[in-house]
Every structure is written in structure tokens, then in C-alpha cells.
Design a protein around this motif. Sequence first.
Motif, PDB file in Angstrom:
ATOM      1  N   LEU A 155       0.705  -1.307  -0.462  1.00 19.39           N
ATOM      2  CA  LEU A 155      -0.100   0.206  -0.276  1.00 19.39           C
ATOM      3  C   LEU A 155       0.572   1.492  -0.126  1.00 19.39           C
ATOM      4  CD1 LEU A 155      -2.619   1.113   0.363  1.00 19.39           C
ATOM      5  CD2 LEU A 155      -2.369   1.959   3.685  1.00 19.39           C
ATOM      6  N   TRP A 156       1.581   1.297   0.790  1.00 18.87           N
ATOM      7  CA  TRP A 156       3.231   2.631   0.610  1.00 18.87           C
ATOM      8  C   TRP A 156       4.209   2.569  -0.164  1.00 18.87           C
ATOM      9  CZ3 TRP A 156       1.780   6.617   3.843  1.00 18.87           C
ATOM     10  CH2 TRP A 156       1.137   6.533   4.529  1.00 18.87           C
ATOM     11  N   PHE A 157       4.795   1.591  -0.156  1.00 20.30           N
ATOM     12  CA  PHE A 157       5.876   2.176  -1.498  1.00 20.30           C
ATOM     13  C   PHE A 157       5.889   0.772  -2.508  1.00 20.30           C
ATOM     14  CE2 PHE A 157       6.681   1.427   3.606  1.00 20.30           C
ATOM     15  CZ  PHE A 157       7.371   3.063   3.052  1.00 20.30           C
ATOM     16  N   GLY A 158       4.280  -0.118  -2.624  1.00 19.58           N
ATOM     17  CA  GLY A 158       4.497  -0.518  -3.952  1.00 19.58           C
ATOM     18  C   GLY A 158       4.837  -2.275  -3.833  1.00 19.58           C
ATOM     19  N   THR A 159       4.809  -2.917  -4.802  1.00 24.10           N
ATOM     20  CA  THR A 159       5.079  -4.580  -4.773  1.00 24.10           C
ATOM     21  C   THR A 159       6.802  -4.543  -4.964  1.00 24.10           C
ATOM     22  OG1 THR A 159       4.407  -6.902  -5.415  1.00 24.10           O
ATOM     23  CG2 THR A 159       5.076  -5.200  -7.011  1.00 24.10           C
ATOM     24  N   THR A 160       7.350  -6.039  -4.407  1.00 22.51           N
ATOM     25  CA  THR A 160       8.979  -6.046  -4.784  1.00 22.51           C
ATOM     26  C   THR A 160       8.650  -6.767  -5.932  1.00 22.51           C
ATOM     27  OG1 THR A 160       9.307  -7.267  -2.462  1.00 22.51           O
ATOM     28  CG2 THR A 160       9.965  -5.033  -3.009  1.00 22.51           C
ATOM     29  N   PRO A 161       9.965  -7.540  -6.197  1.00 28.13           N
ATOM     30  CA  PRO A 161       9.543  -8.342  -7.665  1.00 28.13           C
ATOM     31  C   PRO A 161       9.508  -9.677  -7.203  1.00 28.13           C
ATOM     32  CG  PRO A 161      11.803  -6.509  -7.730  1.00 28.13           C
ATOM     33  CD  PRO A 161      11.403  -6.610  -6.557  1.00 28.13           C
ATOM     34  N   SER A 162       8.481 -10.544  -7.940  1.00 28.58           N
ATOM     35  CA  SER A 162       8.548 -12.344  -7.270  1.00 28.58           C
ATOM     36  C   SER A 162       9.354 -12.972  -7.753  1.00 28.58           C
ATOM     37  CB  SER A 162       7.169 -12.732  -7.999  1.00 28.58           C
ATOM     38  OG  SER A 162       8.204 -12.733  -9.708  1.00 28.58           O
ATOM     39  N   PRO A 163       9.964 -13.880  -7.265  1.00 25.17           N
ATOM     40  CA  PRO A 163      10.793 -15.083  -7.481  1.00 25.17           C
ATOM     41  C   PRO A 163      11.211 -15.213  -9.621  1.00 25.17           C
ATOM     42  CG  PRO A 163      10.163 -15.665  -6.076  1.00 25.17           C
ATOM     43  CD  PRO A 163       9.040 -14.830  -6.255  1.00 25.17           C
ATOM     44  N   ASP A 164      10.067 -15.489 -10.259  1.00 23.12           N
ATOM     45  CA  ASP A 164       9.909 -15.663 -11.515  1.00 23.12           C
ATOM     46  C   ASP A 164      10.250 -14.612 -11.852  1.00 23.12           C
ATOM     47  OD1 ASP A 164       8.570 -18.071 -11.536  1.00 23.12           O
ATOM     48  OD2 ASP A 164       6.634 -17.164 -12.185  1.00 23.12           O
ATOM     49  N   GLU A 165      10.538 -13.082 -11.571  1.00 26.96           N
ATOM     50  CA  GLU A 165      10.568 -11.200 -12.043  1.00 26.96           C
ATOM     51  C   GLU A 165      11.851 -11.777 -11.847  1.00 26.96           C
ATOM     52  OE1 GLU A 165       6.857  -9.056 -11.648  1.00 26.96           O
ATOM     53  OE2 GLU A 165       7.797  -9.019 -10.136  1.00 26.96           O
ATOM     54  N   CYS A 166      12.889 -11.535 -10.996  1.00 30.55           N
ATOM     55  CA  CYS A 166      14.015 -11.822 -10.498  1.00 30.55           C
ATOM     56  C   CYS A 166      14.549 -12.812 -11.337  1.00 30.55           C
ATOM     57  CB  CYS A 166      14.155 -11.997  -8.822  1.00 30.55           C
ATOM     58  SG  CYS A 166      13.497 -11.044  -7.712  1.00 30.55           S
ATOM     59  N   LEU A 167      14.161 -14.421 -11.332  1.00 36.61           N
ATOM     60  CA  LEU A 167      14.505 -14.779 -12.697  1.00 36.61           C
ATOM     61  C   LEU A 167      14.860 -14.839 -13.719  1.00 36.61           C
ATOM     62  CD1 LEU A 167      13.229 -18.558 -10.386  1.00 36.61           C
ATOM     63  CD2 LEU A 167      16.030 -17.583 -10.774  1.00 36.61           C
ATOM     64  N   ALA A 168      13.606 -13.634 -13.675  1.00 37.99           N
ATOM     65  CA  ALA A 168      13.655 -12.887 -15.903  1.00 37.99           C
ATOM     66  C   ALA A 168      14.899 -12.222 -15.712  1.00 37.99           C
ATOM     67  CB  ALA A 168      12.321 -12.960 -15.902  1.00 37.99           C
ATOM     68  N   LYS A 169      14.931 -11.550 -14.904  1.00 32.69           N
ATOM     69  CA  LYS A 169      15.963 -10.547 -15.308  1.00 32.69           C
ATOM     70  C   LYS A 169      17.587 -10.792 -14.320  1.00 32.69           C
ATOM     71  CE  LYS A 169      16.718  -5.972 -13.077  1.00 32.69           C
ATOM     72  NZ  LYS A 169      17.874  -5.380 -13.102  1.00 32.69           N
ATOM     73  N   SER A 170      17.765 -11.844 -13.968  1.00 32.53           N
ATOM     74  CA  SER A 170      19.277 -11.782 -13.974  1.00 32.53           C
ATOM     75  C   SER A 170      19.829 -13.491 -13.235  1.00 32.53           C
ATOM     76  CB  SER A 170      19.318 -11.738 -11.919  1.00 32.53           C
ATOM     77  OG  SER A 170      20.037 -11.503 -12.157  1.00 32.53           O
ATOM     78  N   ASP A 171      20.784 -13.536 -14.364  1.00 30.75           N
ATOM     79  CA  ASP A 171      20.685 -15.070 -14.265  1.00 30.75           C
ATOM     80  C   ASP A 171      21.978 -15.556 -12.937  1.00 30.75           C
ATOM     81  OD1 ASP A 171      22.276 -17.787 -15.658  1.00 30.75           O
ATOM     82  OD2 ASP A 171      23.989 -17.196 -16.035  1.00 30.75           O
ATOM     83  N   LEU A 172      20.544 -16.292 -12.208  1.00 31.23           N
ATOM     84  CA  LEU A 172      20.549 -16.577 -11.177  1.00 31.23           C
ATOM     85  C   LEU A 172      20.132 -18.481 -10.766  1.00 31.23           C
ATOM     86  CD1 LEU A 172      18.868 -14.134  -9.575  1.00 31.23           C
ATOM     87  CD2 LEU A 172      20.818 -14.507  -8.930  1.00 31.23           C
ATOM     88  N   ASP A 173      20.329 -18.992 -10.159  1.00 31.44           N
ATOM     89  CA  ASP A 173      19.992 -20.807  -9.908  1.00 31.44           C
ATOM     90  C   ASP A 173      18.909 -20.991  -9.297  1.00 31.44           C
ATOM     91  OD1 ASP A 173      21.855 -21.685 -11.317  1.00 31.44           O
ATOM     92  OD2 ASP A 173      23.523 -21.359  -9.827  1.00 31.44           O
ATOM     93  N   HIS A 174      18.609 -20.144  -8.556  1.00 29.26           N
ATOM     94  CA  HIS A 174      17.576 -20.407  -7.195  1.00 29.26           C
ATOM     95  C   HIS A 174      17.138 -18.695  -7.112  1.00 29.26           C
ATOM     96  CE1 HIS A 174      17.531 -24.799  -7.564  1.00 29.26           C
ATOM     97  NE2 HIS A 174      18.724 -23.905  -7.399  1.00 29.26           N
ATOM     98  N   VAL A 175      16.001 -18.437  -6.690  1.00 29.50           N
ATOM     99  CA  VAL A 175      15.532 -17.148  -5.313  1.00 29.50           C
ATOM    100  C   VAL A 175      14.341 -17.656  -4.605  1.00 29.50           C
ATOM    101  CG1 VAL A 175      14.369 -15.055  -5.868  1.00 29.50           C
ATOM    102  CG2 VAL A 175      15.238 -15.701  -8.208  1.00 29.50           C
ATOM    103  N   LYS A 176      14.536 -17.806  -3.886  1.00 31.49           N
ATOM    104  CA  LYS A 176      13.703 -17.170  -2.375  1.00 31.49           C
ATOM    105  C   LYS A 176      13.394 -17.136  -1.506  1.00 31.49           C
ATOM    106  CE  LYS A 176      15.977 -22.485  -2.912  1.00 31.49           C
ATOM    107  NZ  LYS A 176      16.274 -23.784  -1.987  1.00 31.49           N
ATOM    108  N   TYR A 177      12.743 -17.478  -1.242  1.00 25.78           N
ATOM    109  CA  TYR A 177      12.656 -15.802   0.503  1.00 25.78           C
ATOM    110  C   TYR A 177      12.727 -16.411   1.553  1.00 25.78           C
ATOM    111  CZ  TYR A 177       8.093 -15.021  -1.945  1.00 25.78           C
ATOM    112  OH  TYR A 177       7.316 -14.908  -3.062  1.00 25.78           O
ATOM    113  N   ILE A 178      13.595 -14.801   1.911  1.00 30.27           N
ATOM    114  CA  ILE A 178      14.791 -14.952   3.015  1.00 30.27           C
ATOM    115  C   ILE A 178      14.636 -15.170   4.263  1.00 30.27           C
ATOM    116  CG2 ILE A 178      14.193 -12.133   3.455  1.00 30.27           C
ATOM    117  CD1 ILE A 178      17.555 -11.639   3.295  1.00 30.27           C
ATOM    118  N   ALA A 179      12.950 -15.175   4.175  1.00 29.71           N
ATOM    119  CA  ALA A 179      13.023 -16.331   5.757  1.00 29.71           C
ATOM    120  C   ALA A 179      13.635 -17.534   6.429  1.00 29.71           C
ATOM    121  CB  ALA A 179      11.395 -16.130   5.894  1.00 29.71           C
ATOM    122  N   ASP A 180      13.466 -18.309   4.905  1.00 32.68           N
ATOM    123  CA  ASP A 180      14.283 -19.810   4.946  1.00 32.68           C
ATOM    124  C   ASP A 180      15.770 -19.261   4.426  1.00 32.68           C
ATOM    125  OD1 ASP A 180      11.743 -20.627   4.424  1.00 32.68           O
ATOM    126  OD2 ASP A 180      11.554 -20.959   2.529  1.00 32.68           O
TER     127      ASP A 180
END
Length: 535
Positions: free
Chosen positions: A110-135
Motif C-alpha cells: 500500500l505504501w511502497f508498492g510491491t517488490t519483484p517476485s521470484p519469477d521476475e528476479c529469475l527473468a531479470k538476472s542469471d541466478l540458479d534459484h530465488v527463495k524467500y529470505i525467511a528460509d
Amino acid sequence: METAVDYDVVSIDEFDALAIEIRTPLSTKYPAKAHAKKVSRQLGVQSGLVYLPGKGVSQWEDSDMGPPFRQRRFFYYMSGANFPGCAVTYDIGADNLTLWIPYTPPSLILWFGTTPSPDECLAKSDLDHVKYIADLPKYLNATLKDAGSLYVLRAEQIPKSLSLGLLKPAGAVKIDTSALLPAMAEARVVKSDFEIAMIRRANDISSAAHRAVCEGFPKYTNECEVEAAFLQACVAENAHMQSYPVIAGSGPNAATLHYDANDEPLEGRQHVVLDAGAEWQCYASDVTRTLPIGGRFTKEGKAVHDVVARMQDECIDMIAPGVGFRDMHLHAHRVATEGLLKLGILRRSDGGSDSSRTRKSTAEVVEEMLESGLSSAFFPHGLGHHVGLEVHDVAGKQRLMSTVAPWTVGGGVGGSTKKNKRDLILREDLVHMIESPAIAAAAGISSGSKVLGRPLEPGMVVTVEPGIYFCREYIEAYYLSKPELARYIDTAVLDRYWGVGGVRIEDCILVTEDGYENLTTAPKGEEMLKIINGK
Ligand code: GLY
Ligand code: MN
Ligand code: MN
């Protein structure tokens, strides 16, 4: 150089003076994995876990507002993620690069907008995995028992869960806080093709913005309008961040190297030093032009501008793989010395009597003057620096004029061993640099070669930014107050030049296999004057 990049069609409207050539890389991901591999090669290890936290959001003291988000550069280099609250890990043995991203709840959206999803991160950058930082803590616990060593940039970046003892990986974990920084700094020295494309685009935008300033220049009456015109042109291209605060200094302000008040009237001043460069996707540009007020340089301003232009042209022409940046720096001083002698600001120590039987030749006078380091009074900074994720990219022994091993030649003698654009080059430093070829020869190093300091390599991007300044406080304090130095300076002539303030010209240069490419296309010389004068 790694990673091929496709380019979009270059669109130029010949009838639109504002149009610029902007080449956009198409459908190529940020080469995070290639960068991670490069870093592990520099580390020289087969196993271990690299951990880099990204930047969080920050607030100013006693405020609920904060500065614009600026990502940590080492983190970005291995992730390509430009939003807060992330981390990246690279398991060297398993060759597994994982970006850890925050979950953004709807209340924050509501205040700052959303942040990129895992799929969006994978599409933008050459990474093996994108996971949530809580893990992430669970992952660290499981991985560290096999990985053995944990590499972090510095002690403050040890994962909190580990430093607080909340994690208990089975087996001993060796935490290395010293090897990663130099390995990453070294990896960043030679740019990948993707990075070069980003730096090129930042330069394209800045060059167009400098052109726009030239076009509007006749109507500006205050430094602030110069700054505003530059920023307007950048933001209109979606370049919202500057690589550094705009420097728009007129008159004596042009002699302040990092002036940024930009609030004084132009009336009665000779010219404006505009040092301004936009950032594009975290990559910097760094461009300086000196613009004459009223469309014509004064006699003194032109004379100094001509010398600086020659310093820059000749130094840029020296650029090729294997060339030592300190040799270029010294060449700039040779040209400056010749120019200042010709203008009469510097003078021969034998009194300059033409009829004297003992009169020295011009070449001898130039040598004497160079060896005295006098030109450092007027050109007191380094000739340039690397450009990349930082405007003054990579520090330490990667600096262009470093004398630290393996480029050591008499390091530590005279001045400091590491010099960059932002360091003052004192007279003692200059004298040391001049003496160094002799020291090298005496040490039997690279016989016949004058390569001192780090040699240039293809894929480096460096600035070439000579300047001549008349900073009264600096020159009076460190040169005119010392009789053994003051005798070389003709104060009657110098008095005519205080009003010049300073002149600097700066471009970003890519070192190529067979020479160089100038990435900066901002108008300069006659072309700049024509645009200012509406021709
Ligand atoms: N604009 C900062 C520099 O030229 O190094
Ligand atoms: Mn610079
Ligand atoms: Mn600059």
C-alpha cells in the motif's frame, strides 16, 4: 569480457538536435552467475559459501523519511537485484547461486508498492534459484556444514543468525572476513559485455544531457539552472539517479574539485565547469565539460582550455592494453608544464634571460620543472579512475595508479602508494612518480619498459580527466609560501588567471583489444561552441 549482448536498433532522428543514440541491450539477463564464478576464481578455492547481504531501507536521523534507495554494489554485482531486504549466497562447490528476497505484505505494498517476485528476479538476472529470505537461516545451517568456509566482505556482514549463535551448523565453520573483498574488487576491474552496455547507456544519457545544457546555456543566469537542465534531461530518459552530485561551478567555484552548491550567479564569470554523469541500472558515467559564458572563452580561459584539451587528447590517444596509467598521468603533467611555461605562469629558475650564455633549452627547462613537481599546484588530482558500479570504481590495489604489488616499483618512497582521482597528488607524489622509472630500471624490472602502475587491460573502463585549476588558497598555502617553489611561479602573470577558476574535460574510455573506444559523446571543442552559439 564475457556474455554477449544484443543491441536494439539505434534510433536517431536527424532533425532533432536532442536525439541521441541509445543502444539498449535486449533480453539479456544480468550476468550474476558469470560474476559469481569470476569471484570464486579470484578466491582460488573449490568450496565455501559466499554470503552478501543487500541494503535495507534506511531513515534519516529523527525522521520517518530517508534517502533514495541505493543498493550495495558488491551485492548487486553477484545478484542484479536492486531492491531492499535481499541477500545472495553462492555455494562454490555446488555452483549454486541463490537470491534471497523479502516477502512484501499487502500493508507495505500500500505504501511502497510491491517488490519483484521470484519469477521476475529469475527473468531479470542469471541466478540458479530465488527463495524467500525467511528460509535463509535454515539454508545456512544445512549448507555450512558441508561448505566449510563462509566468505563475507567484512565482520559486520556475518549473518546475524550465525553471529548471534542462533545457527549451529554441524561441524566447524571457518568465517573468512578478509579474502572476499579483494577477490570481488579484482573481479570488478575488467567489465563484462553486459556491464559495458550499461556504462555505455549511462554515457549516452549523460552525453545527451550535456548537449541539452549547451543548447540552453545562453539563457542561464545562475549555476542552479545548469544543474536543473542536466537533471531534467536525465530524468526524462528515466535515469533517476546521478553517479555523484552535479558539479556546476563558475568562476572561482570551478577550482573546487567537488563543488556542489551550484547556487551562484553566472554574471561576471568566465565559464562553468559542468561535471555531471547519470547512473543507469546502478552503473555510472562521469563526464565533464567547460562551457564559456557568453559563448566565447576569454583570452586566458581559452589558453587554459587549449592546454587541458591537449592533455586530454594526447592521453586518450595513449590508451591501449599494457599501457601504464601513471605514464599517462605523467604525460598529462608534461603537457601541462609545457603549457604553463608558455603562458608564463611557470618560469625557469635561471631567471629566463634570453641573452644568458647559460640559458637552458626549452626541453631542459621542461624537465627541470617536471622534476620539481610544480605542475601539481595546478593539476593536483589523478588523471582518472575506473568507472563501473561506483563512479570511482574499485579501490585498493586495483587503483589505476597503485604501486602496490604486483605493480610495486619503489612503493612507499616519497608519497603514498595508492593514488586515485579523488586523492590529492601532492608535489612529493608527483616527484616520486617521475623518479619511479629510474627506480624500476635500478630494480631491473621490465627492462626498457616504463609501465608503472597497473597496466590497462581490454574491458577496463577508465576516465581521462585532466584539469588545470587556480585555487588561490591551495596555491598560496603550499607553493607561493615556499620560496624554493615560488621562484618558479610568476605571480604577476598568475594574477591574470585567478578569474579562470579552473578547466576540466572528462570522458569515459573503454580499453579495447587494439586501443580504446570513447564511450562519451558529449560535444566538446568546436562542436560544443557551435551548439552554445546556436549554429
Ligand atoms: N565526478 C567525480 C570525478 O570526476 O571523479
Ligand atoms: Mn572522474
Ligand atoms: Mn567527473
